[in-house]
Motif scaffolding. Structure first.
Motif, PDB file in Angstrom:
ATOM      1  N   VAL A  41      -4.710   0.816  -3.207  1.00  0.00           N
ATOM      2  CA  VAL A  41      -4.746   1.524  -1.920  1.00  0.00           C
ATOM      3  C   VAL A  41      -6.111   1.361  -1.259  1.00  0.00           C
ATOM      4  CG1 VAL A  41      -4.691   3.814  -0.862  1.00  0.00           C
ATOM      5  CG2 VAL A  41      -2.939   3.165  -2.503  1.00  0.00           C
ATOM      6  N   VAL A  42      -7.180   1.572  -2.013  1.00  0.00           N
ATOM      7  CA  VAL A  42      -8.530   1.449  -1.436  1.00  0.00           C
ATOM      8  C   VAL A  42      -8.797   0.012  -1.000  1.00  0.00           C
ATOM      9  CG1 VAL A  42     -10.990   1.616  -1.973  1.00  0.00           C
ATOM     10  CG2 VAL A  42      -9.442   3.435  -2.683  1.00  0.00           C
ATOM     11  N   GLY A  43      -8.404  -0.950  -1.840  1.00  0.00           N
ATOM     12  CA  GLY A  43      -8.583  -2.354  -1.467  1.00  0.00           C
ATOM     13  C   GLY A  43      -7.808  -2.713  -0.216  1.00  0.00           C
ATOM     14  N   GLY A  44      -6.603  -2.182  -0.091  1.00  0.00           N
ATOM     15  CA  GLY A  44      -5.801  -2.456   1.107  1.00  0.00           C
ATOM     16  C   GLY A  44      -6.450  -1.901   2.358  1.00  0.00           C
ATOM     17  N   PHE A  45      -7.000  -0.688   2.253  1.00  0.00           N
ATOM     18  CA  PHE A  45      -7.683  -0.115   3.412  1.00  0.00           C
ATOM     19  C   PHE A  45      -8.935  -0.915   3.762  1.00  0.00           C
ATOM     20  CE2 PHE A  45      -5.313   3.884   2.606  1.00  0.00           C
ATOM     21  CZ  PHE A  45      -4.769   4.002   3.867  1.00  0.00           C
ATOM     22  N   ILE A  55      -3.652   5.156 -16.342  1.00  0.00           N
ATOM     23  CA  ILE A  55      -3.791   3.734 -15.988  1.00  0.00           C
ATOM     24  C   ILE A  55      -3.132   3.462 -14.641  1.00  0.00           C
ATOM     25  CG2 ILE A  55      -3.095   1.394 -16.640  1.00  0.00           C
ATOM     26  CD1 ILE A  55      -3.410   2.306 -19.585  1.00  0.00           C
ATOM     27  N   ALA A  56      -1.955   4.049 -14.427  1.00  0.00           N
ATOM     28  CA  ALA A  56      -1.249   3.861 -13.155  1.00  0.00           C
ATOM     29  C   ALA A  56      -2.046   4.453 -11.996  1.00  0.00           C
ATOM     30  CB  ALA A  56       0.140   4.494 -13.218  1.00  0.00           C
ATOM     31  N   ILE A  57      -2.685   5.598 -12.232  1.00  0.00           N
ATOM     32  CA  ILE A  57      -3.500   6.210 -11.173  1.00  0.00           C
ATOM     33  C   ILE A  57      -4.656   5.301 -10.802  1.00  0.00           C
ATOM     34  CG2 ILE A  57      -5.106   8.113 -10.705  1.00  0.00           C
ATOM     35  CD1 ILE A  57      -3.175   9.912 -12.336  1.00  0.00           C
ATOM     36  N   VAL A  58      -5.332   4.747 -11.800  1.00  0.00           N
ATOM     37  CA  VAL A  58      -6.473   3.861 -11.531  1.00  0.00           C
ATOM     38  C   VAL A  58      -6.013   2.607 -10.781  1.00  0.00           C
ATOM     39  CG1 VAL A  58      -8.205   2.395 -12.624  1.00  0.00           C
ATOM     40  CG2 VAL A  58      -7.854   4.717 -13.445  1.00  0.00           C
ATOM     41  N   MET A  59      -4.939   1.976 -11.260  1.00  0.00           N
ATOM     42  CA  MET A  59      -4.479   0.733 -10.628  1.00  0.00           C
ATOM     43  C   MET A  59      -3.976   0.973  -9.203  1.00  0.00           C
ATOM     44  SD  MET A  59      -5.131  -1.447 -12.918  1.00  0.00           S
ATOM     45  CE  MET A  59      -4.223  -2.931 -12.831  1.00  0.00           C
ATOM     46  N   ALA A  60      -3.223   2.043  -8.988  1.00  0.00           N
ATOM     47  CA  ALA A  60      -2.713   2.336  -7.646  1.00  0.00           C
ATOM     48  C   ALA A  60      -3.849   2.694  -6.699  1.00  0.00           C
ATOM     49  CB  ALA A  60      -1.697   3.474  -7.707  1.00  0.00           C
ATOM     50  N   ASN A  63       0.831  -1.203   0.000  1.00  0.00           N
ATOM     51  CA  ASN A  63       0.000   0.000   0.000  1.00  0.00           C
ATOM     52  C   ASN A  63       0.865   1.253   0.000  1.00  0.00           C
ATOM     53  OD1 ASN A  63      -2.455  -1.190  -0.154  1.00  0.00           O
ATOM     54  ND2 ASN A  63      -2.815  -1.211   2.038  1.00  0.00           N
ATOM     55  N   ALA A  64       1.962   1.230   0.740  1.00  0.00           N
ATOM     56  CA  ALA A  64       2.856   2.389   0.753  1.00  0.00           C
ATOM     57  C   ALA A  64       3.478   2.602  -0.621  1.00  0.00           C
ATOM     58  CB  ALA A  64       3.944   2.197   1.810  1.00  0.00           C
ATOM     59  N   VAL A  65       3.886   1.519  -1.272  1.00  0.00           N
ATOM     60  CA  VAL A  65       4.456   1.632  -2.613  1.00  0.00           C
ATOM     61  C   VAL A  65       3.404   2.156  -3.595  1.00  0.00           C
ATOM     62  CG1 VAL A  65       5.418   0.311  -4.527  1.00  0.00           C
ATOM     63  CG2 VAL A  65       6.235  -0.086  -2.217  1.00  0.00           C
ATOM     64  N   SER A  66       2.164   1.712  -3.433  1.00  0.00           N
ATOM     65  CA  SER A  66       1.100   2.200  -4.311  1.00  0.00           C
ATOM     66  C   SER A  66       0.848   3.688  -4.090  1.00  0.00           C
ATOM     67  CB  SER A  66      -0.187   1.413  -4.083  1.00  0.00           C
ATOM     68  OG  SER A  66      -0.036   0.108  -4.575  1.00  0.00           O
ATOM     69  N   GLY A  67       0.995   4.155  -2.862  1.00  0.00           N
ATOM     70  CA  GLY A  67       0.871   5.586  -2.598  1.00  0.00           C
ATOM     71  C   GLY A  67       1.947   6.373  -3.316  1.00  0.00           C
ATOM     72  N   ILE A  68       3.176   5.853  -3.320  1.00  0.00           N
ATOM     73  CA  ILE A  68       4.269   6.506  -4.043  1.00  0.00           C
ATOM     74  C   ILE A  68       3.997   6.469  -5.542  1.00  0.00           C
ATOM     75  CG2 ILE A  68       6.720   6.342  -4.587  1.00  0.00           C
ATOM     76  CD1 ILE A  68       7.086   5.201  -1.713  1.00  0.00           C
ATOM     77  N   THR A  69       3.484   5.342  -6.028  1.00  0.00           N
ATOM     78  CA  THR A  69       3.128   5.226  -7.444  1.00  0.00           C
ATOM     79  C   THR A  69       2.059   6.237  -7.813  1.00  0.00           C
ATOM     80  OG1 THR A  69       3.634   2.871  -7.391  1.00  0.00           O
ATOM     81  CG2 THR A  69       2.255   3.638  -9.203  1.00  0.00           C
ATOM     82  N   LEU A  70       1.102   6.410  -6.940  1.00  0.00           N
ATOM     83  CA  LEU A  70       0.013   7.360  -7.190  1.00  0.00           C
ATOM     84  C   LEU A  70       0.548   8.784  -7.317  1.00  0.00           C
ATOM     85  CD1 LEU A  70      -3.039   7.468  -7.486  1.00  0.00           C
ATOM     86  CD2 LEU A  70      -3.213   7.683  -5.028  1.00  0.00           C
TER      87      LEU A  70
END
Length: 92
Positions: free
Chosen positions: A75-79, A66-71, A38-45
């Protein structure tokens, strides 16, 4: 062409390392690994938002979108999963 090839090389290497890492982690450590993802996805976002706002051209904006949607999904799924797990430990 050199930057494109380097990017493909980094992507393939990261995919292989990530697959090997995830398959070797015991189930008890999946939750901390998920938090790290999730932290890596936040950085990706954040990076994708910066690329989407820059002058990288149409392809860069599409890939950043596409990267914004996937990240965001990650993140939302992780929360949501974390919230569900925390509800399991609450006393009623």
């Amino acid at each position: 062409m050199g930057e494109w090839l380097l990017g493909v090389y980094v992507f393939v290497l990261a995919t292989l390392v990530g697959f090997e890492l995830i398959t070797r982690v015991p189930p008890t450590l999946h939750t901390p690994l998920m938090s790290g993802a999730n932290a890596v996805s936040g950085i990706t976002l954040i990076g994708a938002l910066l690329v989407a706002g820059g002058d990288g051209g149409r392809l860069a904006v599409i890939l950043a979108g596409i990267a914004i949607v996937m990240a965001t999904i990650n993140v939302v799924g992780g929360f949501l999963v974390t919230d569900r797990m925390l509800r399991m430990f609450r006393k009623h």
